[in-house]
Design a protein around this motif. Sequence first.
Motif, mmCIF file in Angstrom:
data_model
loop_
_atom_site.group_PDB
_atom_site.id
_atom_site.type_symbol
_atom_site.label_atom_id
_atom_site.label_comp_id
_atom_site.label_asym_id
_atom_site.label_seq_id
_atom_site.Cartn_x
_atom_site.Cartn_y
_atom_site.Cartn_z
ATOM 1 N N UNK A 131 86.488 -27.823 10.239
ATOM 2 C CA UNK A 131 86.621 -28.864 11.255
ATOM 3 C C UNK A 131 85.468 -28.805 12.254
ATOM 4 N N UNK A 132 85.116 -27.604 12.695
ATOM 5 C CA UNK A 132 84.002 -27.459 13.620
ATOM 6 C C UNK A 132 82.681 -27.880 13.010
ATOM 7 N N UNK A 133 82.486 -27.522 11.756
ATOM 8 C CA UNK A 133 81.266 -27.904 11.051
ATOM 9 C C UNK A 133 81.155 -29.416 10.959
ATOM 10 N N UNK A 134 82.243 -30.084 10.619
ATOM 11 C CA UNK A 134 82.224 -31.549 10.527
ATOM 12 C C UNK A 134 81.867 -32.172 11.884
ATOM 13 N N UNK A 135 82.409 -31.617 12.951
ATOM 14 C CA UNK A 135 82.098 -32.160 14.274
ATOM 15 C C UNK A 135 80.611 -32.002 14.607
ATOM 16 N N UNK A 136 80.040 -30.843 14.300
ATOM 17 C CA UNK A 136 78.613 -30.624 14.567
ATOM 18 C C UNK A 136 77.737 -31.532 13.698
ATOM 19 N N UNK A 137 78.136 -31.773 12.459
ATOM 20 C CA UNK A 137 77.385 -32.702 11.608
ATOM 21 C C UNK A 137 77.349 -34.083 12.252
ATOM 22 N N UNK A 138 78.505 -34.537 12.701
ATOM 23 C CA UNK A 138 78.567 -35.849 13.353
ATOM 24 C C UNK A 138 77.706 -35.885 14.611
ATOM 25 N N UNK A 139 77.739 -34.802 15.390
ATOM 26 C CA UNK A 139 76.927 -34.746 16.609
ATOM 27 C C UNK A 139 75.443 -34.841 16.276
ATOM 28 N N UNK A 140 74.987 -34.080 15.295
ATOM 29 C CA UNK A 140 73.577 -34.117 14.911
ATOM 30 C C UNK A 140 73.155 -35.515 14.467
ATOM 31 N N UNK A 141 74.037 -36.178 13.728
ATOM 32 C CA UNK A 141 73.703 -37.535 13.265
ATOM 33 C C UNK A 141 73.659 -38.512 14.437
ATOM 34 N N UNK A 142 74.607 -38.398 15.355
ATOM 35 C CA UNK A 142 74.622 -39.315 16.499
ATOM 36 C C UNK A 142 73.403 -39.117 17.398
ATOM 37 N N UNK A 143 72.960 -37.869 17.548
ATOM 38 C CA UNK A 143 71.806 -37.587 18.407
ATOM 39 C C UNK A 143 70.478 -37.652 17.660
ATOM 40 N N UNK A 144 70.553 -37.786 16.342
ATOM 41 C CA UNK A 144 69.362 -37.824 15.494
ATOM 42 C C UNK A 144 68.498 -36.579 15.695
ATOM 43 N N UNK A 145 69.203 -35.441 15.683
ATOM 44 C CA UNK A 145 68.520 -34.153 15.788
ATOM 45 C C UNK A 145 68.857 -33.311 14.568
ATOM 46 N N UNK A 146 67.971 -32.367 14.206
ATOM 47 C CA UNK A 146 68.230 -31.531 13.029
ATOM 48 C C UNK A 146 69.518 -30.728 13.179
ATOM 49 N N UNK A 147 70.137 -30.456 12.043
ATOM 50 C CA UNK A 147 71.336 -29.618 11.974
ATOM 51 C C UNK A 147 70.911 -28.248 11.466
ATOM 52 N N UNK A 148 71.191 -27.206 12.244
ATOM 53 C CA UNK A 148 70.809 -25.842 11.888
ATOM 54 C C UNK A 148 72.041 -25.089 11.395
ATOM 55 N N UNK A 149 71.992 -24.627 10.158
ATOM 56 C CA UNK A 149 73.174 -24.098 9.468
ATOM 57 C C UNK A 149 73.157 -22.582 9.375
ATOM 58 N N UNK A 150 74.319 -22.006 9.683
ATOM 59 C CA UNK A 150 74.637 -20.611 9.384
ATOM 60 C C UNK A 150 75.524 -20.609 8.140
ATOM 61 N N UNK A 151 75.112 -19.865 7.133
ATOM 62 C CA UNK A 151 75.855 -19.811 5.876
ATOM 63 C C UNK A 151 76.039 -18.364 5.470
ATOM 64 N N UNK A 152 77.288 -17.941 5.362
ATOM 65 C CA UNK A 152 77.558 -16.609 4.838
ATOM 66 C C UNK A 152 78.680 -16.696 3.814
ATOM 67 N N UNK A 153 78.302 -16.486 2.561
ATOM 68 C CA UNK A 153 79.242 -16.459 1.436
ATOM 69 C C UNK A 153 80.021 -17.764 1.307
ATOM 70 N N UNK A 154 79.362 -18.885 1.594
ATOM 71 C CA UNK A 154 80.064 -20.173 1.564
ATOM 72 C C UNK A 154 79.213 -21.266 0.923
ATOM 73 N N UNK A 155 78.363 -20.895 -0.013
ATOM 74 C CA UNK A 155 77.403 -21.848 -0.588
ATOM 75 C C UNK A 155 78.067 -23.148 -1.041
ATOM 76 N N UNK A 156 79.047 -23.026 -1.916
ATOM 77 C CA UNK A 156 79.645 -24.215 -2.536
ATOM 78 C C UNK A 156 80.278 -25.117 -1.481
ATOM 79 N N UNK A 157 81.070 -24.544 -0.596
ATOM 80 C CA UNK A 157 81.792 -25.366 0.375
ATOM 81 C C UNK A 157 80.847 -26.005 1.392
#
Length: 278
Positions: A131-157
């Motif tokens: 849920x938090x990830x989805x909210x940050x994705x939406x924020x990045x799109x609305x602000x037209x700024x890059x999305x910086x991802x932390x990924x640990x053992x979650x490649x597929x999802x």
Amino acid sequence: MKSDRPAPDLPEPLAQLVDAHTHLDACGAVDADGVRAAVDRAESVGVGRVVTVADDLAAARFAVDAAQWDKRVFAAVAIHPTRANVLDDVTKAEIERLARDPRTVAVGETGLDYYWPGKLEGCADIVEQVEGFRWHIDLAKRLRKPLMIHNREADHDLLAVLLDEGAPQTVIFHCFSSDANMATACVEAGYILSFSGTVSFKNARELHEAAKLVPDDQLLVETDAPYLTPHPYRGAPNEPYCLPYTVRALAALRGQDPEELALAATATAERVYRLPWN
């Protein structure tokens, strides 16, 4: 971050670099003087600009302040996936306010971390993280700024959520640590892969193979300081000035001249973060 090992020596300088992801506050640079001193050390070896990244609300406020204190510093703000359970309406409003600041160049670090749930008390569960990830994705799109991802053992999802939500124009996988298959999928999707000191670790064989597959224009370099200090200083405190060690190790893996790789990574950072030379 405390360490019993002494700080690494200053490396030989490289062409002007950008530390694409660091945590100046966690390095102990908690005020204007500390920030200036840390960036001065970095600039002395060619690391002329840094992006200091938040993982909670206090760090987000600090990151924007630091970017005001020193024009060589830029901010990225978000709530780390392991803390996604604090994302109430008040926190979201404050993160959005900070993300709108002109000195904030990315929304991050956000994403998914499947390592800590069940191990870390108070860690957000998987549903809260998504849920938090989805909210940050939406924020990045609305602000037209890059999305910086932390990924640990979650490649597929991670890839599935990005596909489901529709990824922002620019997606940066910070501290890329997955294998060649994941690297190929990210490159084909047009995502940016950022490499830290882990790429210099001798036992990181799958990461070594992944690092060879990334085109220059989809590659960044970072310290993630004070963590992940590159070989041969693993376990010592890390700072942005250590970035040339990682660049040289990465260049050796890729069969590139370190100066050429430094210039290419800097050009990518300038493009994706829209960085001025101040």
